[in-house]
Design a protein around this motif. Structure first.
Motif, mmCIF file in Angstrom:
data_model
loop_
_atom_site.group_PDB
_atom_site.id
_atom_site.type_symbol
_atom_site.label_atom_id
_atom_site.label_comp_id
_atom_site.label_asym_id
_atom_site.label_seq_id
_atom_site.Cartn_x
_atom_site.Cartn_y
_atom_site.Cartn_z
ATOM 1 N N THR A 244 -4.641 3.532 -9.402
ATOM 2 C CA THR A 244 -4.645 3.035 -10.773
ATOM 3 C C THR A 244 -3.232 3.083 -11.352
ATOM 4 O O THR A 244 -3.019 2.821 -12.528
ATOM 5 N N GLN A 245 -2.287 3.438 -10.488
ATOM 6 C CA GLN A 245 -0.892 3.567 -10.897
ATOM 7 C C GLN A 245 -0.285 2.192 -11.186
ATOM 8 O O GLN A 245 -0.461 1.250 -10.418
ATOM 9 N N ASN A 246 0.414 2.075 -12.305
ATOM 10 C CA ASN A 246 1.142 0.846 -12.604
ATOM 11 C C ASN A 246 2.591 1.050 -12.173
ATOM 12 O O ASN A 246 3.380 1.674 -12.878
ATOM 13 N N ILE A 247 2.934 0.529 -11.000
ATOM 14 C CA ILE A 247 4.299 0.694 -10.482
ATOM 15 C C ILE A 247 5.218 -0.437 -10.958
ATOM 16 O O ILE A 247 6.348 -0.552 -10.495
ATOM 17 N N ARG A 248 4.710 -1.254 -11.865
ATOM 18 C CA ARG A 248 5.472 -2.368 -12.429
ATOM 19 C C ARG A 248 6.099 -3.232 -11.320
ATOM 20 O O ARG A 248 7.323 -3.389 -11.255
ATOM 21 N N PRO A 249 5.253 -3.801 -10.474
ATOM 22 C CA PRO A 249 5.778 -4.652 -9.395
ATOM 23 C C PRO A 249 6.471 -5.877 -9.966
ATOM 24 O O PRO A 249 6.041 -6.434 -10.976
ATOM 25 N N MET B 186 2.034 -7.417 -13.344
ATOM 26 C CA MET B 186 3.154 -7.830 -12.497
ATOM 27 C C MET B 186 4.203 -8.535 -13.345
ATOM 28 O O MET B 186 3.888 -9.393 -14.167
ATOM 29 N N ILE B 187 5.449 -8.156 -13.156
ATOM 30 C CA ILE B 187 6.571 -8.699 -13.919
ATOM 31 C C ILE B 187 7.173 -9.888 -13.181
ATOM 32 O O ILE B 187 7.259 -9.887 -11.954
ATOM 33 N N ALA B 188 7.616 -10.902 -13.921
ATOM 34 C CA ALA B 188 8.303 -12.053 -13.332
ATOM 35 C C ALA B 188 9.775 -11.991 -13.711
ATOM 36 O O ALA B 188 10.110 -12.031 -14.900
ATOM 37 N N SER B 189 10.655 -11.868 -12.718
ATOM 38 C CA SER B 189 12.087 -11.893 -12.981
ATOM 39 C C SER B 189 12.620 -13.249 -12.527
ATOM 40 O O SER B 189 12.741 -13.515 -11.330
ATOM 41 N N PHE B 190 12.911 -14.105 -13.497
ATOM 42 C CA PHE B 190 13.283 -15.488 -13.194
ATOM 43 C C PHE B 190 14.786 -15.650 -12.966
ATOM 44 O O PHE B 190 15.596 -15.106 -13.716
ATOM 45 N N PHE B 191 15.121 -16.431 -11.950
ATOM 46 C CA PHE B 191 16.499 -16.867 -11.728
ATOM 47 C C PHE B 191 16.631 -18.187 -12.485
ATOM 48 O O PHE B 191 16.721 -19.261 -11.911
ATOM 49 N N ASN C 96 12.998 -6.350 -22.393
ATOM 50 C CA ASN C 96 12.157 -6.577 -21.218
ATOM 51 C C ASN C 96 12.814 -6.036 -19.950
ATOM 52 O O ASN C 96 12.137 -5.526 -19.053
ATOM 53 N N ALA C 97 14.139 -6.174 -19.870
ATOM 54 C CA ALA C 97 14.864 -5.661 -18.712
ATOM 55 C C ALA C 97 14.742 -4.140 -18.636
ATOM 56 O O ALA C 97 14.575 -3.560 -17.554
ATOM 57 N N ALA C 98 14.826 -3.491 -19.793
ATOM 58 C CA ALA C 98 14.661 -2.039 -19.823
ATOM 59 C C ALA C 98 13.254 -1.651 -19.371
ATOM 60 O O ALA C 98 13.060 -0.694 -18.607
ATOM 61 N N TYR C 99 12.258 -2.408 -19.833
ATOM 62 C CA TYR C 99 10.872 -2.137 -19.437
ATOM 63 C C TYR C 99 10.694 -2.284 -17.930
ATOM 64 O O TYR C 99 9.992 -1.485 -17.299
ATOM 65 N N GLN C 100 11.330 -3.297 -17.350
ATOM 66 C CA GLN C 100 11.173 -3.539 -15.908
ATOM 67 C C GLN C 100 11.514 -2.290 -15.098
ATOM 68 O O GLN C 100 10.884 -2.017 -14.073
ATOM 69 N N TYR C 101 12.489 -1.537 -15.555
ATOM 70 C CA TYR C 101 12.911 -0.351 -14.805
ATOM 71 C C TYR C 101 12.441 0.959 -15.436
ATOM 72 O O TYR C 101 12.981 2.021 -15.136
ATOM 73 N N GLY C 102 11.465 0.866 -16.335
ATOM 74 C CA GLY C 102 10.896 2.077 -16.924
ATOM 75 C C GLY C 102 11.844 2.792 -17.862
ATOM 76 O O GLY C 102 11.734 4.002 -18.062
ATOM 77 N N GLU C 103 12.769 2.044 -18.471
ATOM 78 C CA GLU C 103 13.774 2.658 -19.336
ATOM 79 C C GLU C 103 13.641 2.217 -20.792
ATOM 80 O O GLU C 103 14.570 2.361 -21.589
ATOM 81 N N SER D 178 0.841 -1.204 0.000
ATOM 82 C CA SER D 178 0.000 0.000 0.000
ATOM 83 C C SER D 178 0.874 1.251 0.000
ATOM 84 O O SER D 178 0.597 2.222 -0.712
ATOM 85 N N THR D 179 1.929 1.226 0.802
ATOM 86 C CA THR D 179 2.857 2.349 0.842
ATOM 87 C C THR D 179 3.511 2.555 -0.521
ATOM 88 O O THR D 179 3.649 3.691 -0.998
ATOM 89 N N ALA D 180 3.907 1.458 -1.162
ATOM 90 C CA ALA D 180 4.534 1.546 -2.482
ATOM 91 C C ALA D 180 3.589 2.206 -3.487
ATOM 92 O O ALA D 180 3.998 3.071 -4.273
ATOM 93 N N LEU D 181 2.315 1.812 -3.459
ATOM 94 C CA LEU D 181 1.338 2.389 -4.375
ATOM 95 C C LEU D 181 1.099 3.864 -4.081
ATOM 96 O O LEU D 181 1.033 4.696 -4.994
ATOM 97 N N GLU D 182 0.982 4.195 -2.806
ATOM 98 C CA GLU D 182 0.745 5.588 -2.425
ATOM 99 C C GLU D 182 1.930 6.483 -2.754
ATOM 100 O O GLU D 182 1.759 7.644 -3.144
ATOM 101 N N GLU D 183 3.135 5.944 -2.619
ATOM 102 C CA GLU D 183 4.347 6.718 -2.887
ATOM 103 C C GLU D 183 4.796 6.611 -4.344
ATOM 104 O O GLU D 183 5.780 7.220 -4.747
ATOM 105 N N LYS D 184 4.052 5.795 -5.132
ATOM 106 C CA LYS D 184 4.399 5.566 -6.545
ATOM 107 C C LYS D 184 5.819 5.036 -6.683
ATOM 108 O O LYS D 184 6.613 5.477 -7.525
ATOM 109 N N LEU D 185 6.146 4.053 -5.853
ATOM 110 C CA LEU D 185 7.460 3.435 -5.853
ATOM 111 C C LEU D 185 7.364 1.995 -6.343
ATOM 112 O O LEU D 185 6.492 1.248 -5.901
ATOM 113 N N GLN D 186 8.260 1.622 -7.223
ATOM 114 C CA GLN D 186 8.298 0.237 -7.669
ATOM 115 C C GLN D 186 8.692 -0.663 -6.507
ATOM 116 O O GLN D 186 9.509 -0.286 -5.665
ATOM 117 N N VAL D 187 8.116 -1.853 -6.454
ATOM 118 C CA VAL D 187 8.447 -2.807 -5.403
ATOM 119 C C VAL D 187 8.913 -4.109 -6.041
ATOM 120 O O VAL D 187 8.337 -4.577 -7.018
#
Length: 251
Positions: free
Chosen positions: A76-81, A102-107, A191-198, A40-49
């Motif tokens: 309604t913010q897409n913080i790209r979690p 929601m993005i999946a970053s696989f190891f 996709n990696a660039a998209y994950q970080y909004g770049e 909730s804090t992440a969404l309110e602060e518009k911070l990616q988590v």
């Protein structure tokens, strides 16, 4: 945010018991309320988590609490979690992730380094670890990482793992989850660039984007799949300026 442990250490939070266990499924690191408050804090602060989830129970906790956080905050913010690792995420969960952007970053290198241990700990479920092909089919944006310093940051080895899914002992860890070389390259570039909004300035070679790229000694799309991890970097370009040149290239 870290929600559980590792499947190889049997501390990842699973929805079903580990092989050889009657009821033990690993365990969560946080309560639902703690996760909800963080998201909730992440969404309110518009911070990616970025949230560490190895077990499918941990993955469901993230999905459920993120959905609830969006409802309660009205955001309604897409913080790209990002779900980090997503080792045992299920197909039904991937559908839910797509709905939540929601993005999946696989190891994905788990298939090689710990694939045999996963077979022992998870049984048939091991065949679906790091389910990249299923992510593609369910329209989930995916990326790859090495969890450095757990592994060295070798992206071409990661591409090799995603394409071949072979364990140290030579077992194919889920034939159905193998992906094409092109799709594997997307996981470490656009996709990696998209994950970080770049994505507007990085991730592909295009007029107007930053001139950040590497020159390889072979074309990955024409290299035998089992030799992808042998591809070497000849030169690294940063903002149009060479910052690394291999000894091989210097000759």
């Amino acid at each position: 945010l870290i929600l559980d442990g590792s499947p190889q250490g049997k501390t990842a939070w699973m929805s079903q018991p580990y092989e050889g266990e009657s009821s033990y499924c690993g365990y969560p690191a946080h309560t639902d309320q703690e996760v909800l408050e963080c998201l909730s804090t992440a969404l309110e602060e518009k911070l990616q988590v970025l949230v560490h989830c190895n077990g499918d129970a941990a993955a469901q906790q993230l999905i459920d609490q993120y959905r609830l956080a969006k409802e309660q905050t009205g955001s309604t913010q897409n913080i790209r979690p990002v779900m980090i690792h997503a080792q045992t995420v299920r197909k039904d969960q991937l559908k839910q992730m797509a709905e939540l952007d929601m993005i999946a970053s696989f190891f994905i290198a788990h298939t090689y380094y710990w694939g045999d241990i996963h077979c022992k700990n998870l049984g048939q479920r091991a065949m679906s670890i790091s389910p990249v092909q299923s992510a593609i089919e369910n329209h989930v944006v995916y990326t790859f990482h090495q969890d450095t310093p757990v592994l060295l940051p070798n992206m071409m080895e990661t591409v090799w793992c995603a394409v071949n899914r072979i364990s140290r002992q030579g077992t194919v860890i889920g034939q159905q989850e193998k992906i094409s070389v092109l799709d594997a390259l997307k996981g470490i570039t656009i996709n990696a660039a998209y994950q970080y909004g770049e994505e507007r300035k990085k991730g592909s070679i295009k007029m107007g984007k930053r001139a950040d790229f590497v020159i390889l000694d072979r074309n990955p799309l024409k290299t035998p799949k089992l030799e992808l991890n042998q591809i070497q970097i000849l030169q690294t370009i940063k903002d149009g300026i060479p910052v690394y040149q291999s000894f091989q290239n210097k000759k």
